[in-house]
Design an enzyme around this catalytic site. Sequence first.
Site, PDB file in Angstrom:
ATOM      1  N   GLY A 339       0.893  -1.309   0.370  1.00 20.45           N
ATOM      2  CA  GLY A 339      -0.134  -0.176  -0.480  1.00 20.45           C
ATOM      3  C   GLY A 339       0.963   0.806  -0.259  1.00 20.45           C
ATOM      4  N   TRP A 342       2.056   1.813  -3.712  1.00 22.30           N
ATOM      5  CA  TRP A 342       1.322   2.160  -4.501  1.00 22.30           C
ATOM      6  C   TRP A 342       1.125   3.663  -4.768  1.00 22.30           C
ATOM      7  CZ3 TRP A 342      -3.414   5.194  -3.532  1.00 22.30           C
ATOM      8  CH2 TRP A 342      -3.825   5.176  -4.235  1.00 22.30           C
ATOM      9  N   HIS A 343       1.688   4.417  -3.394  1.00 18.23           N
ATOM     10  CA  HIS A 343       1.274   5.368  -3.255  1.00 18.23           C
ATOM     11  C   HIS A 343       2.499   6.760  -4.057  1.00 18.23           C
ATOM     12  CE1 HIS A 343      -1.761   4.966   0.372  1.00 18.23           C
ATOM     13  NE2 HIS A 343      -1.543   6.369   0.211  1.00 18.23           N
ATOM     14  N   GLY A 344       3.987   5.667  -4.206  1.00 17.61           N
ATOM     15  CA  GLY A 344       4.449   6.561  -5.033  1.00 17.61           C
ATOM     16  C   GLY A 344       5.982   5.436  -4.827  1.00 17.61           C
ATOM     17  N   PHE A 488      -0.664  11.001  -7.110  1.00 16.27           N
ATOM     18  CA  PHE A 488       0.114   9.409  -6.380  1.00 16.27           C
ATOM     19  C   PHE A 488      -1.051   8.168  -7.410  1.00 16.27           C
ATOM     20  CE2 PHE A 488      -0.121  11.360  -2.441  1.00 16.27           C
ATOM     21  CZ  PHE A 488       0.875  11.193  -2.928  1.00 16.27           C
TER      22      PHE A 488
END
Length: 488
Positions: A339, A342-344, A488
Amino acid sequence: MVFSSHIFIFFFLPLVLAGYYGMLAAKTSITSRHLFLTCMGMVFYGWHNPWFVLLMLGTTALDYNLGKMIVNAEKLREKGATDAQVHARKKLGMVLSVVSNLAALAFFKYTAFGVESIQGVSDWMGWGHVTVPEFFRNIVLPAGISFYVFQSLSYCVDLYRGHAKPAESFLDFTCFVSLFPHLVAGPIVRYGIIAEQMRHRVHTVDGFALGLTRFGFGLGKKILLADPMGVIADQAFGAGDGSLSTMTAWVGIIAYAFQIYFDFSAYSDMAIGLAKLLGFYFVENFNSPYKSASITEFWRRWHMSLSTFLRDYLYIPLGGNRMGVSRTYVNLMLTMVIGGLWHGASWNFIIWGAIHGAMLSFERMMGKKSFYGAMPKPLKIILTFFILLITWVFFRAENFEVAKRFLATMFGMVQAGPTAALLEAQMLTDVKIYQFLLCAFVVWVMPNTQTILHRFVWWKAVIGLVLFVVAVIMMFTIGHSPFLYFQF
């Protein structure tokens, strides 16, 4: 295109509403309206870079056809196929969708990160410089790819699981993916939830009024709360070596905590409001997350469409809590690290996710009867917010070195230089105490937006209109105001 921009508010949105409701008045087919919304979604998405529309159309077409492959697998029985063969066909379609979508996401989002990581390992091991074509260092990240890839991917997974009905046409599915309210920064909308709305929607005056009011609340939250906090956070994180004091570091990270919450929840408010204008009802994405008394509770309240997505499509398939205590902790850590990634594409996001995973595991291990679980709720809320501030440092900092230096400054482990007093004076001049108090009041005292706007009341609409007008006036003074989650 950005919701909080003049081109969107004064040109794009009025054009969409005039066209859509004009088609409703003319009693055109729902197919015609979906074609109109699809075209407008493409304009919205391709406003700054039309080439990215082709990528979105490519993943959409692939997932639609793989979805047909999954559904049509049942017809193999008529040709004498066994249950195992039918299941294998369905699974192949689902796996191809997952692999192709994640491959596209990985190429655009993580190639440069992989190249930098390889170079870093090479330097650390003393292997010398690794020659990598410049092309791989300059890949441009398409806006919103993390969101629409997840939404498109979930369609095939849900068809495979039997949790959704197939789209009636390619146009319907394309309309779902390209629907501009949720296209760039969510909420993450699953086709199974919205499928019936794609077939039939009810348009009411109260729903339209609620949509406009929700949009006004969101725009006010973005312009009047998030953006001023962002100025303060940028000053703190933009300070050079020795230019940051302990006090300004704490002021800066608290400002960022307010900024990211108000910024992202504002986008979700505006997206949900825009969807209501078109007869759609999206899932809620925030539920007063800083009122959480634990990190576990925080993830039930923060970016709820992502947390439920990770739970249903990652944590549970990994085994969830069904495979013993140790495996549960491993699954929690893996889910949150992924997770974070996934943001960066950065080690900072991995660390951010790892801290959250470790806290989720720790809270599960301690239980409600431990000293940690038995603390008074106000104290737990304070402790949870403190932990969140630590994690937000990694989320905001440009790299690990900046995050490490910022944290050290927060805890008085770095000697402030002579320029620190100058920045502190500047920040204290810029910081308006009423803005911090207003943010704190909204965060910890006021009910959340969906509670306030659960039904239409005229005086709430007036407040929404006032917030909208004031925010628009402020927009003329601040210029461009992008949303944080666009990156993102």
